[in-house]
Design a protein around this motif. Structure first.
Motif, short mmCIF file in Angstrom:
data_model
loop_
_atom_site.label_atom_id
_atom_site.label_comp_id
_atom_site.label_asym_id
_atom_site.label_seq_id
_atom_site.Cartn_x
_atom_site.Cartn_y
_atom_site.Cartn_z
N ASP A 223 0.85 -1.09 0.05
CA ASP A 223 -0.11 -0.03 0.00
C ASP A 223 0.87 1.21 0.02
O ASP A 223 0.61 2.26 -0.81
N ARG A 224 1.80 1.40 0.64
CA ARG A 224 2.73 2.33 0.73
C ARG A 224 3.48 2.89 -0.65
O ARG A 224 3.68 3.84 -0.76
N ARG A 225 3.83 1.81 -0.80
CA ARG A 225 4.95 1.82 -2.15
C ARG A 225 3.92 2.09 -3.26
O ARG A 225 4.25 3.03 -4.25
N LEU A 226 2.53 1.51 -3.56
CA LEU A 226 1.92 2.06 -4.57
C LEU A 226 1.23 3.12 -4.57
O LEU A 226 1.21 3.73 -5.74
N ARG A 227 1.20 3.89 -3.42
CA ARG A 227 0.60 5.31 -3.56
C ARG A 227 1.67 6.27 -3.85
O ARG A 227 1.27 7.20 -4.30
N VAL A 228 2.75 5.72 -3.52
CA VAL A 228 3.91 7.02 -4.07
C VAL A 228 4.31 6.70 -5.50
O VAL A 228 4.40 7.69 -6.34
N ALA A 229 4.04 5.24 -5.82
CA ALA A 229 4.14 5.13 -7.46
C ALA A 229 2.90 5.84 -8.28
O ALA A 229 3.23 6.38 -9.36
N LYS A 230 1.94 5.88 -7.81
CA LYS A 230 0.96 6.50 -8.26
C LYS A 230 1.11 8.12 -8.48
O LYS A 230 0.86 8.47 -9.75
N ASP A 231 1.78 8.61 -7.56
CA ASP A 231 2.03 9.93 -7.65
C ASP A 231 3.22 10.55 -8.78
O ASP A 231 3.21 11.66 -9.13
N ILE A 232 4.11 9.41 -9.06
CA ILE A 232 5.13 9.95 -9.85
C ILE A 232 4.73 9.63 -11.41
O ILE A 232 5.13 9.87 -12.59
N LEU A 233 3.41 8.89 -11.59
CA LEU A 233 2.88 8.49 -12.88
C LEU A 233 2.37 9.97 -13.64
O LEU A 233 1.61 10.62 -13.10
N LYS A 234 2.54 9.91 -15.03
CA LYS A 234 1.89 10.94 -15.64
C LYS A 234 0.34 10.54 -15.75
O LYS A 234 0.24 9.54 -15.31
N SER A 235 -0.43 11.61 -16.16
CA SER A 235 -1.77 11.49 -16.37
C SER A 235 -2.12 10.28 -17.31
O SER A 235 -3.08 9.56 -17.19
N THR A 236 -0.94 10.20 -17.99
CA THR A 236 -1.46 9.14 -19.38
C THR A 236 -0.43 7.86 -19.12
O THR A 236 -0.32 7.09 -19.92
N GLY A 237 0.00 7.85 -17.78
CA GLY A 237 0.85 6.83 -17.27
C GLY A 237 0.00 5.46 -17.01
O GLY A 237 -1.08 5.57 -16.64
N ALA A 238 0.80 4.48 -16.83
CA ALA A 238 0.38 2.93 -16.46
C ALA A 238 1.43 2.47 -15.42
O ALA A 238 2.53 2.74 -15.38
N ILE A 239 0.89 1.36 -14.75
CA ILE A 239 1.71 0.55 -13.86
C ILE A 239 1.46 -0.89 -14.05
O ILE A 239 0.29 -1.21 -14.27
N MET A 240 2.38 -1.59 -14.19
CA MET A 240 2.25 -3.20 -14.33
C MET A 240 2.79 -3.86 -13.19
O MET A 240 4.05 -3.69 -12.75
N VAL A 241 2.17 -4.74 -12.46
CA VAL A 241 2.70 -5.20 -11.22
C VAL A 241 2.53 -6.87 -11.37
O VAL A 241 1.59 -7.48 -11.67
N SER A 242 3.68 -7.68 -11.29
CA SER A 242 3.76 -9.04 -11.41
C SER A 242 3.29 -9.65 -10.11
O SER A 242 3.87 -9.00 -9.11
N ILE A 243 2.55 -10.73 -10.06
CA ILE A 243 2.32 -11.42 -9.00
C ILE A 243 1.87 -12.71 -9.19
O ILE A 243 1.64 -13.22 -9.99
N GLY A 244 1.91 -13.69 -8.10
CA GLY A 244 1.44 -15.02 -8.26
C GLY A 244 0.03 -15.18 -7.63
O GLY A 244 -0.75 -14.45 -7.18
N ASP A 245 -0.27 -16.57 -7.37
CA ASP A 245 -1.70 -16.86 -6.92
C ASP A 245 -1.86 -16.52 -5.54
O ASP A 245 -3.14 -16.00 -4.92
N ASP A 246 -0.72 -16.57 -4.55
CA ASP A 246 -0.93 -16.28 -3.15
C ASP A 246 -1.59 -14.74 -2.85
O ASP A 246 -2.35 -14.72 -1.89
#
Length: 503
Positions: A223-246
């Motif tokens: 949560d802490r990291r994603l909120r900061v990551a959101k702030d550095i994205l452009k309005s046209t930007g996107a984020i990709m996050v790899s994850i497993g089943d767990d």
């Protein structure tokens, strides 16, 4: 603790007080208040109960005490938070408490720090060399980056690359000073929190399968990291996050809350392994083995859809598509592709060589058509060249555009129909129905596979097949080895249908 909360009315107050599901930090504060002012503590509890009864729908998890990280090499000053280092040659320190430095004494080469525990007010002293600076993640960060090597001038339009070696939360916060609202694309590969052989660190302690709070700790961490990551994205930007089943299902709900459900772009299923090796034994015993991982993609705003160029990705297909039997002649007539192949001398020779002819019936001796195309194209260079040279003449039929349903098209012929700035090819069947013709050139191109090939392709959707081939060679990519968890470069190069460089 972790759970789902829904705003369906007041929750059971007696049960809420019994379990007291508030954060560790708030619980500690309430206990301290209750020792000196029980009435105030009771009133605070009442307000917390009321707030909890109005919990909105969404993912609810205990956020735990703020994370902290030990920063070795960072100078220590009065007012800093510190922890004890383990004795030389050992791994466990005398205390895991965080202390505040109140002063120093002793000569320069053997300084001793005076300490106080902010919770208990206990005092202590310790040699400065036996202490390490501690930063809480709620503390303001004033970044100072130290160059670790000389920059390489690559010239031209080659993009400039920078690697920041730091605790990832601090690295993200440092980017707020230089790149707030300026980043096109973020890709992160966080701990999968499997609870298996690879536990991860939270507050300098490993989180493994025995930790009852491992899911909520992981969510607080993300949560802490994603909120900061959101702030550095452009309005046209996107984020990709790899994850497993767990944690995939929890991560998706967390990202829905941070980025908004309306900004969810896709959830990719990436085929990262096959059922081979040790997995074969498990599969033979009835276990459904895991072959895919996931990539969650969220945009910053809707501008991602309107201002960023989107292009499809293509997967190669080895088999012939029997839905392409049509041949278009220049004079507007149509016939079967398989008949034209039979009439091409070099191709006909290979048809006979590989015994791809009908053995009976009124068409005895002619090419068998669709059932023999895979073998013919695999074995006959003449047939492959003929197809490649005539991609715009080979077609299949599909539903026509609305504007084409009343066009005058003779049976067995094809015509061009122009409308709304587009050109369509139309034909009419023997039963009088109008069809649109899609030619094979629209499906022939270089694929985006691990080994790109020029041939027939299909547009890739949210199932990304074949990345097990990349994983078999991932250790050789980039000239940098990782013990585990390394992701293939193609996963990033094949970013899903959008070109961040076009922003």
């Amino acid at each position: 603790m972790l759970g789902l909360s829904q705003g369906y009315g007041r929750i059971n107050q007696s049960r809420e007080r019994e379990h007291w599901p508030v954060s560790n930090e708030l619980r500690s504060l309430l206990e301290r208040v209750a020792q000196t002012d029980p009435g105030t503590a009771k009133e605070i509890r009442r307000h917390i109960d009321a707030l909890q009864s109005r919990q909105q729908f969404g993912l609810s998890f205990e956020r735990h005490l703020p994370e902290s990280v030990s920063l070795t090499g960072r100078p220590i000053s009065v007012g800093d938070k510190v922890r004890f280092l383990p004795p030389w040659g050992e791994t466990v320190a005398e205390s895991t408490a965080t202390w505040i430095v109140t002063g120093f004494s002793g000569p320069k080469g053997g300084r001793v720090a005076d300490l106080v525990d902010p919770r208990t007010k206990d005092e202590a002293s310790r040699a400065l060399v036996d202490l390490v600076f501690v930063a809480d993640f709620r503390d303001p960060i004033y970044p100072g980056l130290v160059a670790s090597g000389d920059p390489e001038e690559r010239g031209g339009d080659t993009p400039f690359h920078t690697v920041i070696n730091a605790e990832n939360y601090h690295a993200l916060e440092s980017l707020l000073y230089t790149h707030k609202g300026a980043v096109d694309l973020i890709y992160i590969d966080p701990p999968y929190n499997t609870g298996g052989k690879a536990p991860w660190l939270y507050n300098d302690s490993f989180v493994d399968n025995d930790d009852n709070y491992r899911h909520s700790k992981w969510l607080a961490f993300m949560d802490r990291r994603l909120r900061v990551a959101k702030d550095i994205l452009k309005s046209t930007g996107a984020i990709m996050v790899s994850i497993g089943d767990d944690e995939q299902h929890r991560l998706r709900m967390l990202m829905d809350q941070i980025f908004g459900v309306e900004n969810q772009v896709a959830q990719l299923a990436v085929e990262m392994s096959t059922t081979s090796g040790p997995k074969t034994t498990n599969a033979q015993q009835g276990t459904i083995v895991k072959n895919v991982e996931y990539v969650l993609i969220y945009r910053r705003t809707a501008a991602f859809d309107t201002e960023v160029r989107h292009t499809p990705l293509y997967d190669g297909i080895e088999k012939w598509d029997a839905n392409y039997p049509l041949w278009l002649n220049d004079d507007g007539t149509t016939e079967l592709l398989y008949q034209r192949l039979d009439e091409e001398p070099a191709v006909r020779a290979d048809i006979e060589r590989f015994d791809l002819v009908r053995e009976s019936g009124n068409r005895k001796g002619t090419f068998i058509g669709a059932p023999g195309m895979d073998l013919l194209l695999a074995a006959s260079e003449a047939a492959r060249e003929f197809i490649l040279d005539n991609l715009t003449r080979i077609g299949r039929t599909d539903t026509p555009p609305v504007s084409g349903k009343n066009v005058d098209v003779p049976v067995g012929r094809w015509v061009e129909h122009q409308t709304d700035g587009r050109t369509y090819r139309l034909t009419r069947s023997s039963k009088g129905k109008i069809w649109q013709i899609y030619t094979l050139d629209r499906n022939y191109r270089t694929s985006d596979d691990y080994l790109p090939t020029f041939g027939r392709t299909v547009i890739r959707g949210d199932l990304w097949r074949g990345f097990y081939s990349d994983m078999g060679h991932v250790s050789n990519e980039g000239g940098v080895g990782f013990a585990n968890g390394k992701k293939p470069i193609r996963l990033i190069l094949n970013r899903p249908g959008f070109d961040a460089a076009a922003v």
